[in-house]
Every structure is written in C-alpha cells, then in structure tokens.
Write a protein that holds these residues in place. Structure first.
Motif, PDB file in Angstrom:
ATOM      1  N   VAL A  60       0.859  -1.179   0.000  1.00 63.71           N
ATOM      2  CA  VAL A  60       0.000   0.000   0.000  1.00 63.71           C
ATOM      3  C   VAL A  60       0.899   1.234   0.000  1.00 63.71           C
ATOM      4  O   VAL A  60       2.129   1.135   0.037  1.00 63.71           O
ATOM      5  N   GLU A  61       0.287   2.376  -0.016  1.00 64.07           N
ATOM      6  CA  GLU A  61       1.048   3.622  -0.138  1.00 64.07           C
ATOM      7  C   GLU A  61       2.070   3.798   0.976  1.00 64.07           C
ATOM      8  O   GLU A  61       3.178   4.283   0.749  1.00 64.07           O
ATOM      9  N   LYS A  62       1.710   3.382   2.202  1.00 70.63           N
ATOM     10  CA  LYS A  62       2.600   3.595   3.343  1.00 70.63           C
ATOM     11  C   LYS A  62       3.246   2.307   3.839  1.00 70.63           C
ATOM     12  O   LYS A  62       3.572   2.181   5.015  1.00 70.63           O
ATOM     13  N   GLY A  63       3.415   1.346   2.967  1.00 65.44           N
ATOM     14  CA  GLY A  63       4.076   0.106   3.371  1.00 65.44           C
ATOM     15  C   GLY A  63       3.285  -1.123   2.986  1.00 65.44           C
ATOM     16  O   GLY A  63       3.039  -1.366   1.805  1.00 65.44           O
ATOM     17  N   PHE A  64       2.854  -1.885   3.987  1.00 67.18           N
ATOM     18  CA  PHE A  64       2.134  -3.124   3.736  1.00 67.18           C
ATOM     19  C   PHE A  64       0.874  -3.183   4.588  1.00 67.18           C
ATOM     20  O   PHE A  64       0.790  -2.589   5.663  1.00 67.18           O
ATOM     21  N   ALA A  65      -0.101  -3.935   4.099  1.00 73.31           N
ATOM     22  CA  ALA A  65      -1.339  -4.170   4.846  1.00 73.31           C
ATOM     23  C   ALA A  65      -1.711  -5.643   4.732  1.00 73.31           C
ATOM     24  O   ALA A  65      -1.328  -6.316   3.765  1.00 73.31           O
ATOM     25  N   ILE A  66      -2.412  -6.131   5.736  1.00 75.77           N
ATOM     26  CA  ILE A  66      -2.850  -7.522   5.719  1.00 75.77           C
ATOM     27  C   ILE A  66      -3.691  -7.768   4.470  1.00 75.77           C
ATOM     28  O   ILE A  66      -4.602  -7.007   4.157  1.00 75.77           O
ATOM     29  N   ARG A  67      -3.370  -8.829   3.749  1.00 80.12           N
ATOM     30  CA  ARG A  67      -4.139  -9.149   2.547  1.00 80.12           C
ATOM     31  C   ARG A  67      -5.494  -9.729   2.952  1.00 80.12           C
ATOM     32  O   ARG A  67      -5.561 -10.660   3.737  1.00 80.12           O
ATOM     33  N   LYS A  68      -6.546  -9.163   2.405  1.00 81.55           N
ATOM     34  CA  LYS A  68      -7.897  -9.571   2.757  1.00 81.55           C
ATOM     35  C   LYS A  68      -8.591 -10.209   1.554  1.00 81.55           C
ATOM     36  O   LYS A  68      -7.965 -10.511   0.553  1.00 81.55           O
ATOM     37  N   GLY A  69      -9.889 -10.387   1.663  1.00 84.09           N
ATOM     38  CA  GLY A  69     -10.646 -10.981   0.577  1.00 84.09           C
ATOM     39  C   GLY A  69     -10.430 -12.480   0.485  1.00 84.09           C
ATOM     40  O   GLY A  69      -9.756 -13.094   1.326  1.00 84.09           O
ATOM     41  N   ASN A  70     -11.012 -13.091  -0.519  1.00 79.48           N
ATOM     42  CA  ASN A  70     -10.913 -14.544  -0.680  1.00 79.48           C
ATOM     43  C   ASN A  70      -9.473 -15.009  -0.862  1.00 79.48           C
ATOM     44  O   ASN A  70      -9.087 -16.067  -0.363  1.00 79.48           O
ATOM     45  N   PHE A  71      -8.670 -14.199  -1.572  1.00 76.46           N
ATOM     46  CA  PHE A  71      -7.277 -14.576  -1.791  1.00 76.46           C
ATOM     47  C   PHE A  71      -6.508 -14.590  -0.476  1.00 76.46           C
ATOM     48  O   PHE A  71      -5.751 -15.523  -0.193  1.00 76.46           O
ATOM     49  N   GLY A  72      -6.701 -13.558   0.342  1.00 77.41           N
ATOM     50  CA  GLY A  72      -6.034 -13.526   1.634  1.00 77.41           C
ATOM     51  C   GLY A  72      -6.494 -14.642   2.551  1.00 77.41           C
ATOM     52  O   GLY A  72      -5.681 -15.301   3.211  1.00 77.41           O
ATOM     53  N   LEU A  73      -7.805 -14.879   2.588  1.00 73.64           N
ATOM     54  CA  LEU A  73      -8.341 -15.954   3.424  1.00 73.64           C
ATOM     55  C   LEU A  73      -7.811 -17.318   2.980  1.00 73.64           C
ATOM     56  O   LEU A  73      -7.503 -18.181   3.810  1.00 73.64           O
ATOM     57  N   ALA A  74      -7.702 -17.513   1.672  1.00 70.78           N
ATOM     58  CA  ALA A  74      -7.162 -18.775   1.149  1.00 70.78           C
ATOM     59  C   ALA A  74      -5.732 -18.987   1.629  1.00 70.78           C
ATOM     60  O   ALA A  74      -5.360 -20.094   2.054  1.00 70.78           O
ATOM     61  N   ASN A  75      -4.931 -17.934   1.596  1.00 71.68           N
ATOM     62  CA  ASN A  75      -3.528 -18.064   1.979  1.00 71.68           C
ATOM     63  C   ASN A  75      -3.346 -18.259   3.477  1.00 71.68           C
ATOM     64  O   ASN A  75      -2.506 -19.055   3.914  1.00 71.68           O
ATOM     65  N   TYR A  76      -4.132 -17.559   4.272  1.00 77.88           N
ATOM     66  CA  TYR A  76      -3.990 -17.688   5.722  1.00 77.88           C
ATOM     67  C   TYR A  76      -4.512 -19.030   6.234  1.00 77.88           C
ATOM     68  O   TYR A  76      -3.913 -19.640   7.130  1.00 77.88           O
ATOM     69  N   THR A  77      -5.627 -19.509   5.680  1.00 78.98           N
ATOM     70  CA  THR A  77      -6.111 -20.841   6.088  1.00 78.98           C
ATOM     71  C   THR A  77      -5.127 -21.914   5.635  1.00 78.98           C
ATOM     72  O   THR A  77      -4.885 -22.893   6.361  1.00 78.98           O
ATOM     73  N   GLY A  78      -4.537 -21.725   4.460  1.00 77.96           N
ATOM     74  CA  GLY A  78      -3.543 -22.682   3.985  1.00 77.96           C
ATOM     75  C   GLY A  78      -2.297 -22.678   4.844  1.00 77.96           C
ATOM     76  O   GLY A  78      -1.729 -23.734   5.143  1.00 77.96           O
TER      77      GLY A  78
END
Length: 215
Positions: free
Chosen positions: A112-130
């Motif tokens: 993001v503009e000021k660094g990084f943010a937790i990835r959300k949405g289906n893609f983020g949920l897929a990666n965190y559950t994995g």
C-alpha cells in the motif's frame, strides 16, 4: 523394526506412489496438457493430498461400522496420512511460486502507499487458512511415529492427533476460498463440499457408535 519399515514401504507407500503417478499422467493428458510445471505440481499434489487425508479420516469410523479393532494408531492409517501430508507440504511450498515469484510474503500482505497491509478478501483468506493448515500438518507429521507415541503416551498423542480434523477443515476452506477468488465454483460443488460432508457423516457415525458402545 527395519523389516517392518521395508514392508510398509512395499505394501503402503509404493502403491500410493504408483497411484499418484497414474493420477498425474491422467491429469496431464486429459485435463491440463499445457499447464506449466509449477501449477501442475501445485494442483496435482493438492488434489492428491486432500483425497488421501480424507481416506485417513474415514478408516476409523469404517472399522467401527464393521466392528473391527480400532486401536489408537494403525500403520495403514498413519501411512496414508503421512503420504497425504507430505503431498500437502509439497503443494504449500511449490504453491508459493505460483504468483509473486521471489516475494512470497505478498501472499499474506499487500503493498500500500505507506508500506504493507494484511491481505484480505478470498485470496487472503485462502492463503492464511492454507498457512495455518500447513503448520498443523507439520506438527502432525513430526509426531506420526512410534517414538512420539511412546514418548507422549497414548492419550496425549491421540489428543494432538485430533488436530487433524482442524487441519482438514482449514484445507477445505483454503481450497474453497481459492476457487471463489477465481470465480469458479465447479470444484467446490463437485469435490470439496462432497468430501467435507462425507468426512463429517463418517465422523458423526463413528461418534455415535462409540457412544452407544460405552453406554
């Protein structure tokens, strides 16, 4: 001990390896003949892992249904789980090279503009559950042997092994979120939900049979 390991390699792991190779050949020839090597390994190892882990979860209830002995651990159930777990780890590691080559952290955070943010949405949920499922899978693989069964004692070892159910739910969730992210619900309807509901049904039957037996 050495003879037992060799026997298990012959009657358990060799057939599973042969079936896995056969599945990969069929997958390549009839489904994805032009798929690059990284997606090919990611997909095939993932599908095989889910199916083998599912089989390992229904063996106990099947033993109860057939009124067979159902000990804390059996070689066949453990070996199927180990083989499926190893394929799951291959899927997790190789899958990190599907996107963001050289920057795997972007599966979990986004720029993001000021660094990084937790990835959300289906893609983020897929990666965190994995990711969480992979961590539990590593734990289960580490203790899936006679040494830890003796070291931890049967009751504690079995309690840790019950994390298998949480791991499997996370794996199914991971798979579903990825399909939703790709706007494809075919495998959700025809593979992931049927597998989940089948495991749930067998586990509920197993719990009912155990309860009736203890009454």
């Amino acid at each position: 001990m050495k003879k037992n390991i060799v026997t298990r390699l012959k009657i358990h792991y060799l057939p599973m390896f042969a079936l896995s190779v056969t599945f990969c050949i069929i997958f390549y020839l009839f489904w994805k003949p032009t798929l690059p090597i990284v997606p090919f390994i990611t997909y095939t190892s993932g599908y095989l892992s889910i199916c083998l882990l599912a089989v390992s979860l229904i063996l106990g209830p099947i033993n109860l249904m057939l009124k067979l002995k159902n000990p804390i651990s059996t070689n066949i159930r453990r070996d199927i789980g180990i083989f499926g777990g190893l394929l799951g780890l291959i899927h997790s590691v190789v899958g990190l090279f599907m996107h963001f080559t050289g920057r795997p952290w972007l599966y979990f955070v986004e720029e993001v503009e000021k660094g990084f943010a937790i990835r959300k949405g289906n893609f983020g949920l897929a990666n965190y559950t994995g990711l969480l499922g992979a961590f539990i899978l590593i734990l289960l693989l580490v203790i899936s042997n006679d040494y830890f069964l003796r070291k931890l004692k049967a009751a504690k070892w079995k309690n840790l092994q019950r994390f298998t159910y949480l791991m499997f739910v996370l794996v199914i969730a991971h798979s579903i979120f990825y399909r939703l992210n790709a706007d494809k619900v075919d495998l959700i309807i025809y593979l992931y939900l049927p597998i989940f509901l089948t495991i749930l049904a067998f586990q509920l039957i197993g719990i009912w049979l155990k309860t009736r037996k203890n009454v």
